[in-house]
Design a protein around this motif. Structure first.
Motif, PDB file in Angstrom:
ATOM      1  N   ASP A 289       0.824  -1.215   0.000  1.00  0.00           N
ATOM      2  CA  ASP A 289       0.000   0.000   0.000  1.00  0.00           C
ATOM      3  C   ASP A 289       0.857   1.264   0.000  1.00  0.00           C
ATOM      4  OD1 ASP A 289      -2.220  -1.476  -0.128  1.00  0.00           O
ATOM      5  OD2 ASP A 289      -2.904  -1.134   1.918  1.00  0.00           O
ATOM      6  N   ILE A 290       2.027   1.182   0.612  1.00  0.00           N
ATOM      7  CA  ILE A 290       2.910   2.354   0.603  1.00  0.00           C
ATOM      8  C   ILE A 290       3.410   2.592  -0.827  1.00  0.00           C
ATOM      9  CG2 ILE A 290       5.153   3.264   1.382  1.00  0.00           C
ATOM     10  CD1 ILE A 290       4.618   1.900   4.093  1.00  0.00           C
ATOM     11  N   GLU A 291       3.766   1.525  -1.500  1.00  0.00           N
ATOM     12  CA  GLU A 291       4.306   1.645  -2.866  1.00  0.00           C
ATOM     13  C   GLU A 291       3.211   2.004  -3.869  1.00  0.00           C
ATOM     14  OE1 GLU A 291       7.454   1.517  -3.939  1.00  0.00           O
ATOM     15  OE2 GLU A 291       8.129   1.272  -1.871  1.00  0.00           O
ATOM     16  N   ASN A 292       2.093   1.272  -3.801  1.00  0.00           N
ATOM     17  CA  ASN A 292       1.059   1.431  -4.825  1.00  0.00           C
ATOM     18  C   ASN A 292      -0.086   2.345  -4.438  1.00  0.00           C
ATOM     19  OD1 ASN A 292       2.309  -0.552  -6.630  1.00  0.00           O
ATOM     20  ND2 ASN A 292       1.789  -1.954  -4.974  1.00  0.00           N
ATOM     21  N   GLY A 293      -0.102   2.761  -3.186  1.00  0.00           N
ATOM     22  CA  GLY A 293      -1.159   3.661  -2.732  1.00  0.00           C
ATOM     23  C   GLY A 293      -2.383   2.917  -2.270  1.00  0.00           C
ATOM     24  N   THR A 299       0.061   6.059  -6.378  1.00  0.00           N
ATOM     25  CA  THR A 299       1.331   5.335  -6.310  1.00  0.00           C
ATOM     26  C   THR A 299       2.401   6.292  -5.791  1.00  0.00           C
ATOM     27  OG1 THR A 299       1.941   5.944  -8.533  1.00  0.00           O
ATOM     28  CG2 THR A 299       0.761   3.857  -8.287  1.00  0.00           C
ATOM     29  N   LYS A 300       3.453   5.723  -5.292  1.00  0.00           N
ATOM     30  CA  LYS A 300       4.509   6.548  -4.692  1.00  0.00           C
ATOM     31  C   LYS A 300       5.004   7.593  -5.699  1.00  0.00           C
ATOM     32  CE  LYS A 300       8.558   5.853  -1.808  1.00  0.00           C
ATOM     33  NZ  LYS A 300       9.567   4.901  -1.371  1.00  0.00           N
ATOM     34  N   GLU A 301       5.203   7.118  -6.925  1.00  0.00           N
ATOM     35  CA  GLU A 301       5.722   8.024  -7.961  1.00  0.00           C
ATOM     36  C   GLU A 301       4.772   9.193  -8.181  1.00  0.00           C
ATOM     37  OE1 GLU A 301       6.392   5.700 -11.456  1.00  0.00           O
ATOM     38  OE2 GLU A 301       8.037   4.598 -10.503  1.00  0.00           O
ATOM     39  N   TYR A 338       2.485   9.480   4.632  1.00  0.00           N
ATOM     40  CA  TYR A 338       1.680   8.502   3.904  1.00  0.00           C
ATOM     41  C   TYR A 338       1.844   7.114   4.530  1.00  0.00           C
ATOM     42  CZ  TYR A 338      -1.052   6.513   0.181  1.00  0.00           C
ATOM     43  OH  TYR A 338      -2.062   5.891  -0.510  1.00  0.00           O
ATOM     44  N   ALA A 339       3.095   6.777   4.865  1.00  0.00           N
ATOM     45  CA  ALA A 339       3.343   5.475   5.507  1.00  0.00           C
ATOM     46  C   ALA A 339       2.586   5.384   6.836  1.00  0.00           C
ATOM     47  CB  ALA A 339       4.840   5.278   5.735  1.00  0.00           C
ATOM     48  N   PHE A 345      -4.068   2.435   9.126  1.00  0.00           N
ATOM     49  CA  PHE A 345      -5.179   1.682   8.532  1.00  0.00           C
ATOM     50  C   PHE A 345      -5.034   0.184   8.826  1.00  0.00           C
ATOM     51  CE2 PHE A 345      -6.775  -0.796   4.923  1.00  0.00           C
ATOM     52  CZ  PHE A 345      -8.117  -0.433   4.959  1.00  0.00           C
ATOM     53  N   HIS A 346      -3.834  -0.339   8.570  1.00  0.00           N
ATOM     54  CA  HIS A 346      -3.611  -1.782   8.777  1.00  0.00           C
ATOM     55  C   HIS A 346      -3.631  -2.150  10.261  1.00  0.00           C
ATOM     56  CE1 HIS A 346      -2.714  -3.306   4.701  1.00  0.00           C
ATOM     57  NE2 HIS A 346      -2.464  -2.023   4.468  1.00  0.00           N
ATOM     58  N   ASP A 347      -3.047  -1.263  11.081  1.00  0.00           N
ATOM     59  CA  ASP A 347      -3.038  -1.530  12.525  1.00  0.00           C
ATOM     60  C   ASP A 347      -4.464  -1.580  13.072  1.00  0.00           C
ATOM     61  OD1 ASP A 347      -0.328  -1.628  12.510  1.00  0.00           O
ATOM     62  OD2 ASP A 347       0.011   0.330  13.436  1.00  0.00           O
TER      63      ASP A 347
END
Lengths: 476, 474
Positions: A289-293, A299-301, A338-339, A345-347
């Motif tokens: 999710d960090i890489e792809n949003g 996305t990170k880019e 963002y991280a 969210f995951h926690d």
């Protein structure tokens, strides 16, 4: 009627005072309680010294790390150690099963390390002796042993009929007996909790809990309710049983089922119904999710390109070099923010699973009052999961503040494209105050334990209902 | 023989007529079935995770290998090839997994498998940065423990034994049957032992039936482990029967016998181990706070200082006589070499602290295990865990094996890095492999000793009860 109740209570107490076996059991409980408290206190002291020393050393390391780039300092990071709460000497709760320290560094919110349970052998699965364990499991067993034949013996010897024929109601006899046994339980509880309170007051250095008095009072109330309900239930079973043997067997089965089998099966069932992911899958999900949003076009880019665009527009410049601040630091912080969002969210989803797993057990508190009292005891001693979670959240906030401060300093004081050229020093490190922890007020955690409070109240209420009415003497 | 059959028939009828006892037997059987299901599902989850990590690792290395055959035209292909072939990248990017797979019967006694991590992701970077991880777990669930078949056998079966046998003598007396029995030509002790034998066959049979279902669920057939498990169950349940024979021999009334039996159950299964755990905690405290620091991510003091970098490399090379030629190659890839050297030196620097920590744990466990013989319940649980390899010692062997695996990984890459060698596709055939080093002889010795201790206690109790029975009067 009051006089009758007191007379019967007095007679019961005299009868018990003559039984050597009960005196021995009583002494064993007192010794175990004393040993548990003593051992808990030593463990608390040892742990306190270790944590304070380690925390001081890590703080000194942070301050004396020398001059370096703030981002290197953010990776160097620091450590936070979970302090023992004073009430853990009474109830170890989950302290043995939760990590004791955490490494705080940039980019990686690490998990807590070193669960003390890993230092024990196979025997730890049999549990640890704490004062709470004595009150939750062993004292009820003593209650069973002293009460199981309280009515059956009267029936077998015919004294119950004699008493009733003299105009004494079953209710009076019942209340007299309950009063006598409750007094015995109280004679253990009152000095014990007074002692605990005195220790709490003497140990002024325990700054982790600031509502010690209230917590001890709540613990006292919970145990009084639980043990009174247990006493009442045991006397009631004796009243209803045809023989001492039947009463004893029923009570022992109840004790084992509600104190050993149901707590374990319900916790295991909760886990079966709500399985946890493996750490690997969990971390991969976060990384993905960090890489792809978390949403499309995140996305990170793309996030970084948008950030760049926003800054260029905001400052009306064409290139990052023209910005009055170091875009590298801005970018770093944006990545962190963002991280953090992804982690939160995951926690939250993971903690929801924990809660659902635990709820299966809490619900069983209506069948097994031990579960309710165990959970409430941990909560009031601040050794439960919510207290640990609170500590975890506060270390997380501290970590985020530390990293944000480092990134902001980098953005403010260094130039874009430079790294080793800029070095911050002690002045910056000192802006990060030392980590201090205070448990949340006990009133804050009630909302998590309404089911336990309801189930314990349910048991107390049921016991009031079970008290024979004054008109019913047909039981004999 | 006729008498045995007659008495057994009578006991059989009395059980069938006693709803309470039938419900108890059925409950224990159902709980046993659930325990097998639970243990199996936990181990299946671990197998799934292991398969997943193995798949990821295999896939990644396949990609690296394939990159040697691609034409490296795109940036991504070039990057992948660099990671695959250049040790300066590969040493911290190539991820290996050290795995402690579950034994075929671990579902029957989960032991420490939910507490200790059973797999580790490792790269050539600092070992201690990677070693002290935990698996996700609900602390409350860890606290409550596992409901596996070993729990049913260790905790619940003794209760079954108590419930069926506590009144075998006293109830006859209380029901007025004793004078009639005394009129018989056979001794009371013999009658009692025949009756106990019936319950022994019934309860031990149930234990073996449940264990057999557990064995059947397993995909692997380890005859030695199966035999040892059955032997351990036999020894443990025999101990409880011997203990009940002892209590019955005291010829107290049924309530007092039941109270004594329940108290002994409490003593062996809750009080003694709980007291010992607390004792161990205060007498052998384990300080892991000092160890936290070794997990820190560290780098060179002045990362831009080339001279400092060279000095670090030279310091590292002093301990590596096998890399003598690397001295003259310092000027190539200096920073990557310095970082690798710094990491290795840093790990060396902390090795003693980590070793002291594990020594503290071993010492504590050794001291606690000295009391194991005095408690057959703890002893049998330990033996069962050892049989199915879910005990704490196997996890210590796992940590030690990881240390040597990490050394292999580091040498594989760092040697190439320092000698300015590329990683070739052929090198992929000799990648470091994880080997779990276990002292099997020591493990078997522990199992054997544990079983002997339980057997000796059982025989002593039985002998004492045998003598006591005819000497005591009701």
């Amino acid at each position: 009627m009051k006089r009758q109740v007191f007379l019967i209570a007095g007679k019961e107490l005299k009868g018990m005072a003559r039984q050597n076996a009960l005196k021995i059991l009583f002494a064993i409980i007192i010794i175990l309680l004393g040993f548990a408290l003593y051992a808990g206190h030593i463990a608390y002291k040892q742990q306190k010294v270790m944590v304070e020393t380690a925390q001081k050393e890590r703080r000194a390391e942070w301050l004396d790390q020398g001059n370096k780039h703030p981002h290197i300092a953010a990776h160097y990071g620091t450590y936070v150690f979970k302090p023992k709460t004073l009430l853990s000497l009474f109830d170890f709760g989950l302290d043995t099963y939760t990590g004791t320290s955490v490494y705080l560094e940039a980019h990686y919110p690490h998990e807590f390390m070193f669960r003390p349970v890993q230092g024990y052998g196979n025997m730890i699965r049999f549990g640890e002796l704490s004062a709470a364990l004595v009150l939750q499991l062993l004292l009820p067993l003593l209650i069973i042993f002293i009460t199981f034949q309280t009515f059956t013996k009267e029936k077998e010897t015919g004294t119950l009929k004699l008493l009733v024929s003299q105009g004494v109601s079953i209710r009076s006899i019942y209340l007299g007996k309950v009063l006598a046994y409750s007094l015995i339980v109280f004679s253990i509880m009152v000095p014990f909790f007074t002692g605990l309170y005195i220790v709490g007051v003497i140990e002024k250095t325990s700054a982790v809990i600031n509502d010690m008095g209230l917590r001890i009072l709540l613990l006292f109330c919970v145990y009084v309710g639980y043990l009174w309900a247990f006493t009442n239930f045991s006397v009631w079973i004796s009243l209803k049983s045809s023989s001492a043997r039947n009463a004893l067997l029923t009570l022992l089965i109840f004790w084992i089922a509600t104190g050993i089998i149901i707590p374990k099966t319900s916790a295991n069932l909760g886990e079966t119904l709500q399985p946890l992911p493996s750490m690997k899958t969990y971390k991969e999900g976060i990384q993905h999710d960090i890489e792809n949003g978390m949403n499309t076009n995140e996305t990170k880019e793309k996030r970084m390109a948008r950030l760049k665009e926003d800054y260029l527009q905001q400052y009306g410049v064409d290139s990052l070099n023209q910005l009055p601040l170091n875009f590298g630091g801005i970018q770093m912080q944006e990545g962190e923010e963002y991280a953090n969002k992804v982690h939160d969210f995951h926690d939250a989803a993971l903690y929801k699973k924990f809660e659902r797993q635990n709820k299966a057990g809490s619900l069983m508190g209506f069948v097994a009052p031990y579960i309710a009292v165990r959970n409430l005891s941990m909560a009031f001693a601040a050794t439960d999961w919510y207290s640990f979670n609170d500590f975890q959240e506060k270390t997380n906030t501290y970590r985020r503040h530390l990293i944000r401060t480092m990134n902001n300093d980098m953005a403010k004081n260094s130039r874009y494209g430079e790294f080793y050229e800029y070095k911050a020093g002690r002045n910056l490190w000192e802006t990060i105050s030392d980590f201090k922890y205070l448990t949340p007020k006990v009133t804050m955690i009630f909302k998590y334990y309404w089911m336990e409070l309801a189930s314990l109240s349910f048991w107390v209420l049921i016991m009031f209902i079970l008290i024979p009415s004054s008109s019913k003497n047909k039981l004999i | 023989m006729k008498l045995i059959l007659l008495l057994w028939q009578r006991e059989g009828i009395s059980i069938i007529r006693n709803t309470f006892q039938m419900v108890m037997l059925a409950t224990i059987f159902l709980l046993g079935m659930y325990a097998i299901y639970y243990g199996h599902s936990k181990i299946m989850e671990q197998h799934k995770t292991i398969k997943n990590v193995e798949h990821i690792e295999k896939n990644k290395f396949e990609h690296y290998k394939n990159s040697f055959n691609s034409d490296h035209t795109s940036v991504k292909e070039k990057q992948l090839f660099d990671i695959a072939s250049n040790p300066a990248y590969a040493w911290y990017r190539h991820e290996y997994h050290a795995i402690l797979p579950p034994h075929g019967l671990s579902h029957m006694s989960l032991g420490q498998r939910d507490i200790e991590p059973y797999y580790y992701k490792l790269t050539g970077t600092s070992l201690y940065y990677q070693l002290f991880q935990s698996e996700l777990a609900n602390p409350l669930k860890l606290y409550v423990g596992n409901f596996d078949i070993s729990f049913v056998l260790i905790y619940l079966f003794p209760l079954l034994i108590i419930a069926f046998t506590y009144g075998l003598y006293a109830e006859e007396k209380e029901n007025g049957m004793l004078p009639l029995l005394r009129l018989q030509t056979i001794g009371l002790r013999k009658i009692l032992l025949i009756r106990i034998a019936f319950y022994y066959a019934l309860i031990v049979g149930l234990g073996i039936l449940l264990s057999s279902i557990g064995f059947f669920v397993s995909s692997e057939g380890d005859i030695l482990a199966v035999s040892l498990w059955i032997l351990a169950v036999l020894c443990y349940l025999s101990f409880w029967f011997a203990l009940m024979f002892f209590l019955i021999s005291l010829k107290k009334n049924s309530s007092l016998t039941a109270i004594s039996a329940a108290s002994l159950w409490l003593l062996f299964l809750i009080v003694l181990p709980a007291v010992l755990n607390v004792y161990a905690n205060i007498v052998y405290p384990i300080d892991n706070t000092s160890l936290a620091d070794v997990t820190r991510r560290r780098s060179l003091e002045n990362e831009e200082d080339l001279e400092e970098a060279k000095a670090v490399i030279l310091e590292y090379l002093q301990s590596r006589n096998d890399l003598k030629e690397a001295d003259s190659l310092l000027h190539i890839n200096t920073m990557a070499k310095a970082y690798a050297a710094f990491t290795a030196l840093n790990d060396d620097h902390h090795r003693k602290e980590v070793s002291d920590y594990f020594t503290q744990i071993r010492l504590r466990q050794k001291k606690i295990s000295l009391f194991r013989w005095a408690n057959p319940a703890v002893n049998t649980q330990g033996v069962l865990n050892e049989i199915v390899e879910s005990d704490s010692e196997i996890f210590q062997s796992f940590y030690q094996s990881i240390e040597s695996f990490h050394k292999d990984i580091t040498h594989f890459y760092v040697d190439k890095l320092f000698l300015n060698k590329e990683i070739t596709s052929k090198d992929y055939e000799t990648l470091p492999k994880f080997n779990l080093k276990i002292d099997s002889q020591d493990r078997h010795r522990k199992i054997k000793n544990g079983l002997i201790e339980v057997i000796v206690t059982t025989f002593l109790l039985f002998g004492l009860s045998w003598l006591l029975f005819n000497k005591t009067t009701f």
